[in-house]
Design a protein around this motif. Structure first.
Motif, short mmCIF file in Angstrom:
data_model
loop_
_atom_site.label_atom_id
_atom_site.label_comp_id
_atom_site.label_asym_id
_atom_site.label_seq_id
_atom_site.Cartn_x
_atom_site.Cartn_y
_atom_site.Cartn_z
N MET A 1 0.82 -1.21 0.00
CA MET A 1 0.00 0.00 0.00
C MET A 1 0.86 1.26 0.00
SD MET A 1 -3.00 -0.98 -0.45
CE MET A 1 -3.78 0.61 -0.30
N ALA A 2 2.00 1.23 0.70
CA ALA A 2 2.90 2.38 0.69
C ALA A 2 3.46 2.61 -0.72
CB ALA A 2 4.04 2.17 1.69
N LEU A 3 3.84 1.53 -1.39
CA LEU A 3 4.33 1.66 -2.77
C LEU A 3 3.24 2.15 -3.70
CD1 LEU A 3 6.53 -1.56 -3.03
CD2 LEU A 3 7.33 0.81 -3.07
N HIS A 4 2.01 1.71 -3.46
CA HIS A 4 0.88 2.17 -4.28
C HIS A 4 0.69 3.68 -4.11
CE1 HIS A 4 -2.99 2.20 -6.28
NE2 HIS A 4 -3.49 2.83 -5.24
N ARG A 5 0.77 4.17 -2.88
CA ARG A 5 0.63 5.61 -2.63
C ARG A 5 1.74 6.40 -3.31
NH1 ARG A 5 -0.54 6.23 3.85
NH2 ARG A 5 -2.59 5.26 3.92
N ILE A 6 2.96 5.87 -3.25
CA ILE A 6 4.09 6.56 -3.88
C ILE A 6 3.90 6.60 -5.40
CG2 ILE A 6 6.56 6.31 -4.40
CD1 ILE A 6 6.85 5.36 -1.44
N ARG A 7 3.42 5.50 -5.98
CA ARG A 7 3.17 5.48 -7.42
C ARG A 7 2.07 6.50 -7.78
NH1 ARG A 7 2.17 -0.02 -9.52
NH2 ARG A 7 4.41 -0.03 -9.83
#
Length: 141
Positions: free
Chosen positions: A103-109
């Motif tokens: 989810m953190a990577l999704h937010r960054i993307r």
């Protein structure tokens, strides 16, 4: 004093038993030979589902190197073309670690895509301003 942190979702110990400290689980984003970044997460970091995502996102933002977005290169990449390749944990972990990391990577993307779109819109606007009607201003005073 020896202790180990466990959770209801994962009764087995996810840390190593050390004196007074909880060992970190190393998370590698990207291929092992050429990673995007590496962070350390603890059971305490991911204990709460929502806060775990926030903590993982902050840790990732501190170390991740994203491609720069400028007016000159904004059209070279497709929106959201970041590929993380692999997510590797140093040891076996429960779903909370996976959830927080993904989810953190999704937010960054999503944030990166937003910046790409803003830059493309700014480029469009600047191009429009350059090529817009260039009438002589003295006739329109």
């Amino acid at each position: 004093k020896l202790f180990c942190v466990t959770s209801k979702a994962s009764p087995e110990c996810v840390c190593s038993r050390t004196k007074g400290t909880v060992a970190m689980v190393r998370v590698t984003i990207g291929k092992a030979e050429d990673p995007w970044c590496e962070i350390d997460l603890t059971e305490e970091d991911v204990e709460d589902w929502k806060k775990g995502v926030d903590i993982a996102e902050e840790k990732l933002k501190e170390v991740i190197q994203l491609p720069p977005i400028t007016l000159e290169n904004c059209h070279e990449r497709e929106d959201g073309d970041l590929q993380w390749d692999e997510i590797t944990f140093e040891e076996e972990v429960n779903g909370k670690y996976w959830h927080a990391t993904i989810m953190a990577l999704h937010r960054i993307r999503e944030e990166f895509v937003k910046k790409q779109r803003k830059m493309k819109h700014l480029d469009w606007y600047m191009t429009m301003k350059k090529t817009s009607d260039k009438r002589n201003a003295k006739y329109y005073v």
